[in-house]
Design a protein around this motif. Structure first.
Motif, mmCIF file in Angstrom:
data_model
loop_
_atom_site.group_PDB
_atom_site.id
_atom_site.type_symbol
_atom_site.label_atom_id
_atom_site.label_comp_id
_atom_site.label_asym_id
_atom_site.label_seq_id
_atom_site.Cartn_x
_atom_site.Cartn_y
_atom_site.Cartn_z
ATOM 1 N N PHE A 1 -11.258 -17.452 -10.014
ATOM 2 C CA PHE A 1 -11.837 -18.678 -9.474
ATOM 3 C C PHE A 1 -11.905 -19.786 -10.517
ATOM 4 N N VAL B 1 -11.187 -14.047 -13.433
ATOM 5 C CA VAL B 1 -11.747 -14.914 -14.478
ATOM 6 C C VAL B 1 -12.523 -16.049 -13.806
ATOM 7 N N GLU C 1 2.850 -5.414 -6.182
ATOM 8 C CA GLU C 1 1.632 -4.900 -6.820
ATOM 9 C C GLU C 1 1.263 -3.552 -6.229
ATOM 10 N N SER D 1 0.828 -1.205 0.000
ATOM 11 C CA SER D 1 0.000 0.000 0.000
ATOM 12 C C SER D 1 0.867 1.261 0.000
#
Ligand code: C2E
Ligand code: CA
Ligand code: CA
Ligand code: CA
Length: 279
Positions: free
Chosen positions: A258, A238, A149, A119
């Motif tokens: 999933f 997806v 990320e 973050s």
């Protein structure tokens, strides 16, 4: 009308008080969770669309409170950010993911990356890069095994410094993915300036693509644009074979969702990796 107005004010105050108390309770809960280590990481496999195989994982944080049960990160991460606890929690995530990818990669060499969510507050910490270096050394982990990320929200304040930090991280050989792409603003400018290798298309697009040709056109364009810039594309969320086939026909590189696999705890992950499913 006057009475209704007064009631409305009372109602708002009550809601605010509730929200405040909930926030306060959650902050206290987080403090206890840090102290007693009530966190763990689960790992969601990402599938390479060319080979159909899993080569990378995303680490996702889980908090199980002894009385409240599982609490979603979507709920507690914002509280952790507001209270500042995200620094300690983020440190724990970083260390745990680095230690665990070491052990995973040793046993399953084809797993060659773990993506870690970071973050804005963490990235702005002066010691973040130093801490990364220390952990990689401590666990003897190749920086190529790590992906960070980030989301566009890291630029809301102090963009310049964050950019320098990201460049330093890339310089170490760690890769960087831009998460939730398409949900923020000024996305094109971020594609221009950020030292990223990967773009993750937000699941809100993927989940609307099946019956919406406009969404399909947007996704296809984002894939082509990213490829032209030299970035890999991960499609998130997806859930169906039809989405998978569409994304494959559009040349996406990696899918996560999933349909491939849910996030897995340590035991499930080992079972999955022992007999890796292909798409
Ligand atoms: P995210 O980074 O976008 O992570 C993907 C989320 O989508 C995960 O939710 C994952 O379980 C969920 N997901 C994956 N595939 C599917 C699918 O096919 N359908 C649907 N409906 N959902 C899918 P999760 O684990 O609840 O995490 C929510 C968010 O919390 C994350 O979104 C991320 O923003 C944040 N988060 C999670 N772990 C961490 C962490 O260690 N650090 C920080 N700073 N944030 C984290
Ligand atoms: Ca993510
Ligand atoms: Ca995401
Ligand atoms: Ca998200």
């Amino acid at each position: 009308a006057k009475a209704a107005g007064r009631n409305r004010i009372l109602f708002f105050n009550y809601e605010m008080k509730e929200a405040f108390e909930k926030q306060h309770m959650m902050e206290q809960g987080l403090r206890e969770a840090i102290k007693h280590n009530h966190f763990n990481l689960v790992y969601q496999p990402q599938f390479n669309l060319k080979t159909g195989r899993t080569e990378s994982l995303e680490a996702l944080l889980r908090w199980r409170h002894p009385e409240w049960g599982m609490i979603s990160p979507a709920e507690f991460i914002p509280v952790a950010e507001e209270s500042g606890y995200i620094k300690e929690i983020g440190d724990w995530v970083l260390e745990t993911a680095i230690r665990e990818i070491k052990s995973i990669h040793q046993e399953y060499v084809h797993i060659s990356a773990v993506a870690i969510n970071v973050s804005a507050l963490q990235l702005r910490e002066a010691y973040f890069v130093h801490r990364l270096k220390t952990l990689l050394k401590k666990y003897q982990v190749n920086p190529g095994l790590i992906e960070i990320e980030i989301t566009e929200s890291i630029f809301i304040e102090g963009g310049e410094e964050v950019l320098e930090t990201l460049k330093e991280i890339r310089g170490m050989g760690i890769s960087i993915a831009l998460d939730d792409f398409g949900t923020g603003y000024s996305s094109l400018n971020y594609l221009r300036i950020l030292p990223i290798n990967r773009v993750k298309i937000d699941r809100s697009f993927v989940q609307k693509m099946e019956n919406d040709t406009r969404v399909q056109a947007i996704i296809k364009s984002v894939i082509d644009l990213s490829h032209n810039l030299g970035f890999n594309i991960v499609a998130e969320g997806v859930e169906t074979q039809k989405q998978l086939l569409l994304l494959k026909s559009m040349n996406a590189d990696v899918i996560q969702g999933f349909y491939g696999s849910k996030p897995l705890n340590w035991t499930q992950l080992h079972e999955f990796l022992k007999e890796p499913q292909t798409l």
